[in-house]
Design a protein around this motif. Structure first.
Motif, short mmCIF file in Angstrom:
data_model
loop_
_atom_site.label_atom_id
_atom_site.label_comp_id
_atom_site.label_asym_id
_atom_site.label_seq_id
_atom_site.Cartn_x
_atom_site.Cartn_y
_atom_site.Cartn_z
N ALA A 11 0.84 -1.19 0.00
CA ALA A 11 0.00 0.00 0.00
C ALA A 11 0.88 1.24 0.00
O ALA A 11 1.63 1.49 0.95
CB ALA A 11 -0.91 -0.01 1.23
N LYS A 35 -0.90 -1.01 -4.30
CA LYS A 35 -2.17 -0.39 -3.92
C LYS A 35 -2.01 1.12 -3.88
O LYS A 35 -1.18 1.65 -3.16
CB LYS A 35 -2.67 -0.88 -2.56
N GLY A 37 -4.25 4.19 -2.76
CA GLY A 37 -5.47 4.41 -2.00
C GLY A 37 -5.92 5.86 -2.04
O GLY A 37 -5.47 6.67 -2.84
N PHE A 58 -3.75 -1.87 -7.82
CA PHE A 58 -4.99 -2.09 -7.08
C PHE A 58 -5.44 -0.70 -6.63
O PHE A 58 -4.84 -0.10 -5.75
CB PHE A 58 -4.69 -3.02 -5.89
N ASP A 60 -7.64 1.48 -4.71
CA ASP A 60 -8.49 1.27 -3.52
C ASP A 60 -9.13 2.60 -3.11
O ASP A 60 -8.71 3.24 -2.15
CB ASP A 60 -7.64 0.70 -2.39
N LYS A 62 -12.63 2.79 -2.77
CA LYS A 62 -13.83 2.43 -2.01
C LYS A 62 -15.05 3.27 -2.40
O LYS A 62 -15.65 3.96 -1.59
CB LYS A 62 -13.57 2.54 -0.51
N THR A 86 -11.97 -1.00 -5.88
CA THR A 86 -12.84 -1.30 -4.75
C THR A 86 -14.08 -0.41 -4.73
O THR A 86 -14.05 0.77 -5.07
CB THR A 86 -12.11 -1.13 -3.41
N HIS A 88 -17.77 -0.14 -1.94
CA HIS A 88 -18.27 -0.59 -0.64
C HIS A 88 -19.47 -1.51 -0.83
O HIS A 88 -20.45 -1.13 -1.48
CB HIS A 88 -18.68 0.61 0.23
N VAL A 115 -15.70 -4.09 -0.58
CA VAL A 115 -15.20 -3.95 0.79
C VAL A 115 -16.34 -4.31 1.75
O VAL A 115 -17.43 -3.73 1.66
CB VAL A 115 -14.70 -2.52 1.05
N VAL A 155 -13.02 -7.66 -0.01
CA VAL A 155 -11.97 -7.20 0.90
C VAL A 155 -12.49 -7.47 2.31
O VAL A 155 -13.58 -7.03 2.68
CB VAL A 155 -11.66 -5.71 0.73
N VAL A 207 -2.56 -7.24 1.96
CA VAL A 207 -2.18 -5.83 1.79
C VAL A 207 -1.36 -5.39 2.99
O VAL A 207 -1.82 -5.51 4.13
CB VAL A 207 -3.43 -4.94 1.64
#
Length: 230
Positions: A11, A35, A37, A58, A60, A62, A86, A88, A115, A155, A207
């Motif tokens: 990450a 990742k 984010g 990846f 991420d 969300k 990702t 939610h 997630v 996730v 992760v």
């Protein structure tokens, strides 16, 4: 013989573009994915993808909004070609279906990962939001919803891996954050496991963030974790 799957996802969450490039270059060779984010993507946006990337991304972020908005966001992110993206699971079945449809059907489409319950949340935190069930029960509920609605995987924390594998078998991709090598600082995580434990329970990928990026030698830290799970 096929090369073993690299199950480590590092990450990289920093608003500093130069630091991000440095970290990605150092740890990328030891990872299956990098990742990116909310912190780095909020700071740099698509420019976060401009650095040489030694492995797939990846992303991420969300996503969690009404179905039409999430579908539009997924389509907007497609030109960046993330390998995983990702959303939610709590956004509901229609939102998940919209995200999966927006991702398309091409071979290079991003895998949509739902997630379930954040690894920073425990039963007390859930209760404060009006959910009486423990995290495992809530994860299982959301997993049924997400997978039935077209998500490619989930996730979750390491605590739920065994239950999910018993329920759904080997097919769903399970990406597991909240990973801390033995002796590492737990930080703000509530449901954690070591890299070896998570893989042994059936994680597809793990992760790891701060134990790598805050290490004196991030490349060595990533190499040690990757070596411990092969």
């Amino acid at each position: 013989m096929d090369a073993p799957i690299k199950r480590l996802i590092a990450a990289i969450d920093t608003p500093d573009a130069a630091r991000a490039r440095e970290l990605i270059g150092a740890v990328g060779p030891h990872c299956g994915l990098i990742k990116l984010g909310l912190e780095i993507f909020s700071a740099l946006g698509p420019a976060a993808f401009e650095a040489p990337l030694p492995c797939p991304v990846f992303l991420d972020v969300k996503l969690h909004d009404i179905p039409n908005t999430v579908a539009g966001a997924v389509r907007a992110l497609l030109p960046l070609r993330p390998a995983m993206l990702t959303i939610h699971a709590a956004g509901g079945g229609a939102m998940i279906e919209a995200a999966r449809k927006a991702a398309g059907s091409a071979d290079h489409r991003p895998l949509i990962l739902a997630v379930t319950v954040l690894t920073s949340i425990d039963a007390r935190d859930l209760a404060a939001t009006g959910i009486a069930d423990d995290p495992c029960a809530q994860v299982l509920r959301l997993a049924h919803l997400a997978l039935a609605s077209g998500a490619d995987g989930l996730v979750c924390s390491a605590d739920e891996i065994a239950v999910l594998r018993d329920e759904f078998g080997p097919a769903p991709i399970l990406v597991v954050p909240g990973i801390r090598p033995a002796g590492s600082d737990v930080g703000d995580q509530a449901r954690i496991a070591t890299p070896q434990d998570a893989i042994a329970r059936g994680a597809s990928y793990i992760v790891v963030g701060r134990p790598i990026t805050a290490a004196a030698d991030p490349a060595a830290a990533a190499a040690a974790i990757a070596g411990s799970i092969t």
